[in-house]
Design an enzyme around this catalytic site. Structure first.
Site, short mmCIF file in Angstrom:
data_model
loop_
_atom_site.label_atom_id
_atom_site.label_comp_id
_atom_site.label_asym_id
_atom_site.label_seq_id
_atom_site.Cartn_x
_atom_site.Cartn_y
_atom_site.Cartn_z
N GLU A 281 -11.52 1.71 -3.37
CA GLU A 281 -10.68 2.90 -3.54
C GLU A 281 -9.61 2.51 -4.55
O GLU A 281 -8.66 1.79 -4.21
CB GLU A 281 -10.03 3.29 -2.20
CG GLU A 281 -11.03 3.74 -1.13
CD GLU A 281 -11.52 5.15 -1.36
OE1 GLU A 281 -10.97 5.86 -2.21
OE2 GLU A 281 -12.49 5.53 -0.68
N CYS B 112 -2.31 7.42 -4.80
CA CYS B 112 -3.40 7.32 -5.76
C CYS B 112 -3.85 8.69 -6.23
O CYS B 112 -4.46 8.81 -7.29
CB CYS B 112 -4.56 6.57 -5.13
SG CYS B 112 -5.05 7.30 -3.59
N ASN C 272 1.37 1.29 -0.45
CA ASN C 272 1.87 2.67 -0.50
C ASN C 272 1.57 3.47 0.78
O ASN C 272 2.29 4.40 1.11
CB ASN C 272 1.39 3.41 -1.76
CG ASN C 272 -0.10 3.49 -1.87
OD1 ASN C 272 -0.83 2.84 -1.11
ND2 ASN C 272 -0.59 4.27 -2.81
N GLU D 188 -14.20 7.13 2.11
CA GLU D 188 -13.54 6.89 3.39
C GLU D 188 -13.25 8.23 4.03
O GLU D 188 -12.80 9.16 3.36
CB GLU D 188 -12.24 6.11 3.17
CG GLU D 188 -12.52 4.68 2.71
CD GLU D 188 -11.28 3.81 2.55
OE1 GLU D 188 -10.17 4.35 2.48
OE2 GLU D 188 -11.45 2.58 2.51
P1 NAP Z 1 -2.70 -3.86 -6.23
O1 NAP Z 1 -1.73 -4.65 -7.02
O2 NAP Z 1 -4.10 -3.80 -6.70
O3 NAP Z 1 -2.60 -4.43 -4.75
C1 NAP Z 1 -3.41 -3.94 -3.71
C2 NAP Z 1 -3.74 -5.06 -2.76
O4 NAP Z 1 -4.44 -6.07 -3.47
C3 NAP Z 1 -2.51 -5.74 -2.15
O5 NAP Z 1 -2.82 -6.12 -0.84
C4 NAP Z 1 -2.36 -6.98 -3.04
O6 NAP Z 1 -1.72 -8.02 -2.35
C5 NAP Z 1 -3.80 -7.33 -3.28
N1 NAP Z 1 -4.03 -8.17 -4.45
C6 NAP Z 1 -3.38 -8.16 -5.64
N2 NAP Z 1 -3.92 -9.09 -6.45
C7 NAP Z 1 -4.91 -9.71 -5.77
C8 NAP Z 1 -5.85 -10.75 -6.06
N3 NAP Z 1 -5.86 -11.36 -7.24
N4 NAP Z 1 -6.71 -11.10 -5.11
C9 NAP Z 1 -6.71 -10.51 -3.90
N5 NAP Z 1 -5.86 -9.52 -3.57
C10 NAP Z 1 -4.98 -9.11 -4.49
O7 NAP Z 1 -2.26 -2.36 -6.09
P2 NAP Z 1 -0.85 -1.80 -5.70
O8 NAP Z 1 -0.03 -1.67 -6.93
O9 NAP Z 1 -0.28 -2.55 -4.55
O10 NAP Z 1 -1.28 -0.37 -5.13
C11 NAP Z 1 -1.30 0.74 -5.90
C12 NAP Z 1 -2.70 1.03 -6.43
O11 NAP Z 1 -3.57 1.34 -5.36
C13 NAP Z 1 -2.71 2.23 -7.34
O12 NAP Z 1 -3.52 2.01 -8.45
C14 NAP Z 1 -3.29 3.31 -6.47
O13 NAP Z 1 -3.87 4.36 -7.17
C15 NAP Z 1 -4.26 2.55 -5.64
N6 NAP Z 1 -4.58 3.28 -4.42
C16 NAP Z 1 -5.81 3.85 -4.33
C17 NAP Z 1 -6.14 4.58 -3.21
C18 NAP Z 1 -7.49 5.22 -3.09
O14 NAP Z 1 -7.86 5.59 -2.00
N7 NAP Z 1 -8.24 5.35 -4.16
C19 NAP Z 1 -5.22 4.72 -2.17
C20 NAP Z 1 -3.97 4.12 -2.29
C21 NAP Z 1 -3.68 3.39 -3.44
P3 NAP Z 1 -0.20 -8.42 -2.64
O15 NAP Z 1 0.56 -7.15 -2.78
O16 NAP Z 1 0.15 -9.19 -1.44
O17 NAP Z 1 -0.25 -9.23 -3.90
#
Ligand code: NAP
Length: 481
Positions: free
Chosen positions: A254, A288, A155, A462
């Site tokens: 995060e 997020c 994102n 961060e």
């Molecule tokens: P996600 O599915 O958890 O993916 C995030 C990252 O993790 C991607 O690089 C993904 O790689 C990787 N990943 C997924 N499964 C994995 C595994 N089993 N082992 C290692 N890496 C793995 O999250 P998303 O849907 O892409 O992102 C949205 C989420 O991020 C939301 O919940 C949002 O709230 C959160 N977010 C939080 C913040 C904060 O600062 N708190 C900021 C931005 C976003 P692939 O995509 O290549 O599978």
């Protein structure tokens, strides 16, 4: 790809200062059209191992430099990003979908971390501690933790990287990053500029690939890695925390949120609506800190809803590169279907659909700005992170009641309070169980302040001085004299 600086378009992983091919290919597509943008090297566990080895080998020289020497390289990197901001933003919009103006904002925001931490690393002071024993002298020194591995989401494909890599590199750590498979081009473009800035080989490495679990296992389990930092969903974060336990790594997480946005009867409604639009509709609701539950006092409910609906109706869906677009696509079809399923379920359970509620003809990843009222706390739409252009309004009457309802979630990332009453604003900001609370504002994230969550929204911060501290160990040194 139509860029002014073609060096920014990289299709190989960046490991130990080399652009590395892989046997397999990973397709990167434009979420707005489905068009193929690139086929990049599909990195895997072996690449991740080489990257960790390179970062480990590069650590003594990089951490041995003075802070001023590291700062000089980082400042060159910052200036190159600023010089190439239009190209970087274009690349970001193409692979991620957000409107170009938002992408430019992300590039500037992302770069600001590099500039700020280049300055901050020069102030990594230790302490002299008043001794407990006249025959001893006590000091602390701050030392970089070592090799840092990072996994980042789609994102914010630029800023989620710089927010981690900049303080880590500034502190003297070396870094390996796995970007999301959907958005690797922004990460590789950053490497091209880091290389040009003179960051030594092995100091910064990027391994993109479709098998995130395999790459992730190396980044979380290799004993040479001192710290792992993750931005993504709570579900994946929990899994990665467990993987880090075997080698007792330092961790920053995060994770996801479920942000309440509370509009009191003493709020300036126009300010509240503007803030709500900014937190809810930016990046098509895929941040997020996006507002998830909009609690509005019953006496101002109708006025707020009418004004919010008018602003939502004025959004212009389209391709992010088209002038005038204010709402891009969601990242992939799965996300659109998920949001639509939540809307249908809520309506079936009694919520009132005031706007949208359907797909858009722009492309298969577009969803209409959608407004639901008469929502209850027990609905899935109020309990789960929405991640889409969907505004969900709930009513309240009492201050104490809305605080209790706002806190009734395992998440604790961001919350918003709209009130012109300074006493109430202070009371409520303090009572909300969240890592960040914005009062009469919808956009609050900045380089200079600590960003992060509590409860299941994360560990660590961060940004700001807190963000730098994550990459140091404090060593206590005791001298007998
Ligand atoms: P996600 O599915 O958890 O993916 C995030 C990252 O993790 C991607 O690089 C993904 O790689 C990787 N990943 C997924 N499964 C994995 C595994 N089993 N082992 C290692 N890496 C793995 O999250 P998303 O849907 O892409 O992102 C949205 C989420 O991020 C939301 O919940 C949002 O709230 C959160 N977010 C939080 C913040 C904060 O600062 N708190 C900021 C931005 C976003 P692939 O995509 O290549 O599978």
């Amino acid at each position: 790809m139509d860029l002014n600086n073609n060096r920014l378009f990289q299709t190989k992983n960046y490991i130990d200062g080399q652009w590395c091919e892989s046997a397999g290919k990973l397709a990167v597509t434009d979420p707005a059209t489905g068009a193929l943008l690139a086929e990049i090297a599909d990195g895997g566990a072996e690449d991740a191992e080489r990257a960790v080895a390179a970062a480990h080998a590069a650590f003594p020289a990089w951490s041995g430099k003075t802070a001023a020497e590291r700062a000089a390289v980082l400042k060159r990197w910052y200036r190159l990003i600023a010089d190439n901001r239009e190209d970087l933003a274009r690349l970001l919009t193409l692979e991620q979908g957000k409107p170009l103006a938002e992408a430019l904002g992300e590039i500037d925001y992302g770069a600001s971390y590099i500039e700020w931490y280049a300055e901050e690393c020069r102030r990594a002071y230790g302490q002299t501690i008043p001794t407990h024993n006249p025959a001893m002298r006590l000091h602390t020194i701050r030392q970089p933790v070592g090799v840092v591995t990072c996994i980042t989401p789609w994102n914010f494909p630029n800023a989620m990287i710089t927010r981690k890599a900049a303080p880590a590199l500034a502190a003297g750590c070396t870094v390996v990053i796995k970007p999301a498979a959907e958005t690797p081009l922004s990460a590789l473009a950053l490497c091209a500029l880091a290389e040009e800035a003179g960051l030594p080989a092995g100091t910064l490495n990027v391994v993109a690939g479709s098998d995130s679990a395999a790459i992730g296992r190396v980044l979380t389990q290799d004993a040479r890695v001192a710290k792992f930092t993750f931005t993504g969903s709570t579900q994946v974060g929990k899994l990665l925390m467990a993987q880090c336990a075997g080698t007792v790594k330092k961790m920053s997480m995060e994770l996801g949120g479920n942000a309440p946005f509370i509009v009191f009867d003493d709020a300036d409604i126009d300010v509240a609506v503007t803030a709500c639009m900014a937190t809810k509709m930016r990046n098509a609701g895929q941040t997020c800190v996006s507002t998830n539950r909009i609690y509005v006092h019953e006496s101002v409910h109708d006025e707020f809803v009418d004004k919010l609906r008018a602003q939502m109706q004025a959004l212009r869906p389209g391709h992010g590169l088209e002038q005038g677009t204010t709402l891009g696509p969601l990242i992939f079809r799965r996300a659109v279907d998920r949001v639509h399923g939540m809307v249908e379920e809520a309506v079936a359970n009694g919520a009132r659909l005031l706007l949208g509620g359907d797909f858009l003809p722009n492309g298969e990843n577009y969803y209409a700005p959608t407004l639901l009222t008469e929502v209850r706390d027990d609905m899935r739409i109020a309990r789960e992170e929405i991640f889409g252009p969907l505004a969900v309004v709930l009513k309240f009457r009492e201050e104490g009641d809305v605080i209790r309802r706002a806190n009734d979630t395992p998440f604790g990332l961001a919350a918003y309070v709209m009130s012109e009453n300074i006493r109430r604003a202070n009371r409520v900001v303090e009572a909300l169980e969240y890592g960040m609370v914005a009062c009469n504002a919808g956009v609050f994230s900045t380089t200079v302040a600590p960003f992060g969550g509590i409860k299941e929204s994360g560990i660590g911060r961060e940004g700001g001085v807190e963000g730098m501290a994550e990459f140091y160990e404090t060593k206590y040194c005791c001298y007998g004299i």
